[in-house]
Design a protein around this motif. Structure first.
Motif, PDB file in Angstrom:
ATOM      1  N   UNK A   1      78.827   9.570   3.195  1.00 15.56           N
ATOM      2  CA  UNK A   1      78.717  11.007   3.505  1.00 15.56           C
ATOM      3  C   UNK A   1      77.271  11.443   3.714  1.00 15.56           C
ATOM      4  N   UNK A   2      76.340  10.496   3.692  1.00 14.84           N
ATOM      5  CA  UNK A   2      74.915  10.843   3.697  1.00 14.84           C
ATOM      6  C   UNK A   2      74.473  11.615   4.928  1.00 14.84           C
ATOM      7  N   UNK A   3      75.078  11.319   6.100  1.00 14.43           N
ATOM      8  CA  UNK A   3      74.584  11.893   7.349  1.00 14.43           C
ATOM      9  C   UNK A   3      75.618  12.747   8.086  1.00 14.43           C
ATOM     10  N   UNK A   4      76.798  12.910   7.526  1.00 15.30           N
ATOM     11  CA  UNK A   4      77.889  13.577   8.245  1.00 15.30           C
ATOM     12  C   UNK A   4      77.584  15.030   8.609  1.00 15.30           C
ATOM     13  N   UNK A   5      76.810  15.701   7.787  1.00 13.65           N
ATOM     14  CA  UNK A   5      76.657  17.140   7.969  1.00 13.65           C
ATOM     15  C   UNK A   5      75.304  17.525   8.565  1.00 13.65           C
ATOM     16  N   UNK A   6      74.557  16.520   9.027  1.00  9.73           N
ATOM     17  CA  UNK A   6      73.304  16.792   9.734  1.00  9.73           C
ATOM     18  C   UNK A   6      73.636  17.205  11.171  1.00  9.73           C
ATOM     19  N   UNK A   7      73.047  18.273  11.625  1.00 11.21           N
ATOM     20  CA  UNK A   7      73.336  18.776  12.973  1.00 11.21           C
ATOM     21  C   UNK A   7      72.975  17.770  14.051  1.00 11.21           C
ATOM     22  N   UNK A   8      71.944  16.962  13.796  1.00 10.32           N
ATOM     23  CA  UNK A   8      71.478  16.029  14.827  1.00 10.32           C
ATOM     24  C   UNK A   8      72.068  14.627  14.667  1.00 10.32           C
ATOM     25  N   UNK A   9      73.124  14.490  13.874  1.00 10.74           N
ATOM     26  CA  UNK A   9      73.829  13.215  13.728  1.00 10.74           C
ATOM     27  C   UNK A   9      75.280  13.412  14.151  1.00 10.74           C
ATOM     28  N   UNK A  10      75.730  12.741  15.205  1.00  5.72           N
ATOM     29  CA  UNK A  10      77.127  12.889  15.628  1.00  5.72           C
ATOM     30  C   UNK A  10      78.088  12.367  14.564  1.00  5.72           C
ATOM     31  N   UNK A  11      79.189  13.089  14.357  1.00  6.98           N
ATOM     32  CA  UNK A  11      80.265  12.686  13.454  1.00  6.98           C
ATOM     33  C   UNK A  11      81.453  12.334  14.345  1.00  6.98           C
ATOM     34  N   UNK A  12      81.849  11.079  14.365  1.00  8.01           N
ATOM     35  CA  UNK A  12      82.691  10.587  15.454  1.00  8.01           C
ATOM     36  C   UNK A  12      84.012   9.981  14.983  1.00  8.01           C
ATOM     37  N   UNK A  13      85.085  10.386  15.646  1.00 11.80           N
ATOM     38  CA  UNK A  13      86.358   9.671  15.656  1.00 11.80           C
ATOM     39  C   UNK A  13      86.651   9.424  17.133  1.00 11.80           C
TER      40      UNK A  13
END
Length: 343
Positions: A96-108
């Motif tokens: 969960x470290x990077x999921x909520x950073x605006x500049x990191x895509x969260x992908x399915x």
């Protein structure tokens, strides 16, 4: 020329599944490296029909790799993902470290593959929570067809989502009860054998748990920020496989038959929905499969344009390892990452 892949956290449940899935899907890899902490240096893990030895994360040269598939926990990812990304190796992180950073895509990939292109800002891509991944795969085609306003979801999450120690605790408590040993909770807050615990992760000020908050925040980021969602997340005495009871309210009319037809055509989904004894999928039946299964599709007469359904998936696969590998596959197929020439 193939790709060089580092699997970080290779000795854990998800790391081992990543290695299995890379082999099963014949990912175009020249070299696959198992990475773990120093105490696991030299430990052997399986990759297809091969056995490979673990490298120490502190000594490994990530500049020779094209992808690092991370499954070593949030603290390790916070420390190491930026370092690995700085070498030019693309990080796909399962924590969960990077999921909520605006500049990191969260992908399915079945849902928002186009968002992968945003990875260049940090060279990091995040994998969602296991319970979110299977949910949004099922919601996406229905949202496109009729517009989802609100979702109420109750999860039935297996202990493997909490790691190997949690699986051991369920096993030991179950055995112990049969010989009248008093169960002693260690990993969980209460007895997990023959029980259900409505508490995953820590409590927040509003009374929800962080697991429930994750499902809300991640569904909005992956699918649509306008969707309202409330979740109750429950740990159940199942080793592998998450179940979800999902109630959906749409903007436009959607019948059960329409939903069934739409889901049958959607990527990553298998519909098993016979209105008879056993005409549905349970967690033990989904283990080892790639698909997200949808059953018990029916109309909800208590709201306008309402549906209810049952969603099941192998949380170690689609909820974690498979989704991570699928992201790498999507990047390869879109030509976003080329194999690096190594000397």
């Amino acid at each position: 020329m193939g790709y060089n892949i580092a699997v970080v956290g290779a000795t854990g449940n998800v790391g081992q599944e990543m290695l299995n899935i890379l082999a099963e899907r014949e990912f175009p890899a020249d070299e696959v490296f198992a990475i773990a902490s120093r105490r696991s240096l030299g430990r052997e893990v399986s990759y297809g029909d091969r056995t490979i030895k673990c490298h120490d994360i502190e000594q490994f040269d990530f500049s020779k790799c094209d992808f690092a598939l991370m499954s070593a926990g949030g603290d390790v990812s916070k420390e190491w993902s930026p370092k690995i990304a700085a070498t030019g190796c693309v990080v796909i992180d399962n924590s969960s470290a990077w999921r909520y950073h605006e500049d990191v895509p969260l992908i399915v990939p079945e849902v928002n593959a186009d968002d992968i292109a945003g990875y260049t800002k940090r060279n990091i891509i995040a994998n969602p929570n296991c319970s979110t991944a299977q949910l949004v795969v099922a919601l996406k085609p229905l949202h496109e067809a009729a517009g989802i306003k609100r979702v109420v979801v109750s999860t039935y999450q297996s202990v493997s989502g909490a790691g190997k120690d949690a699986m051991d605790e369920l096993w030991n408590q179950t055995k112990g009860i049969f010989v009248t040993d008093e169960p002693e909770p260690e990993h969980f807050t209460k007895q997990i054998a023959f029980n259900c615990i409505p508490h995953i992760d820590r409590f927040l000020d509003d009374g929800s748990t962080r697991e429930e908050w994750k499902m809300v925040a991640e569904t909005k980021k992956i699918l649509d920020p306008k969707i309202k969602l409330t979740a109750t997340c429950v740990r159940v005495p199942v080793f592998v496989g998450h179940g979800e009871a999902v109630n959906i309210e749409f903007e436009r009319e959607m019948s059960a038959d329409q939903a069934r037809d739409i889901l049958r055509e959607a990527p990553g989904i298998l519909v098993v929905d016979k209105r008879e004894d056993g005409g549905y999928i349970t967690p033990v039946e989904c283990v080892g499969d790639y698909a997200t299964y949808v059953s018990r599709i029916r109309e909800d007469s208590t709201v306008d344009n309402g549906l209810a359904m049952w969603v099941v998936s192998d949380n170690l696969r689609k909820g974690a390892a498979l989704n991570t590998v699928q992201i790498a596959e999507a990047m390869v197929n879109r030509g976003l990452v080329k194999p690096r020439e190594t000397v």
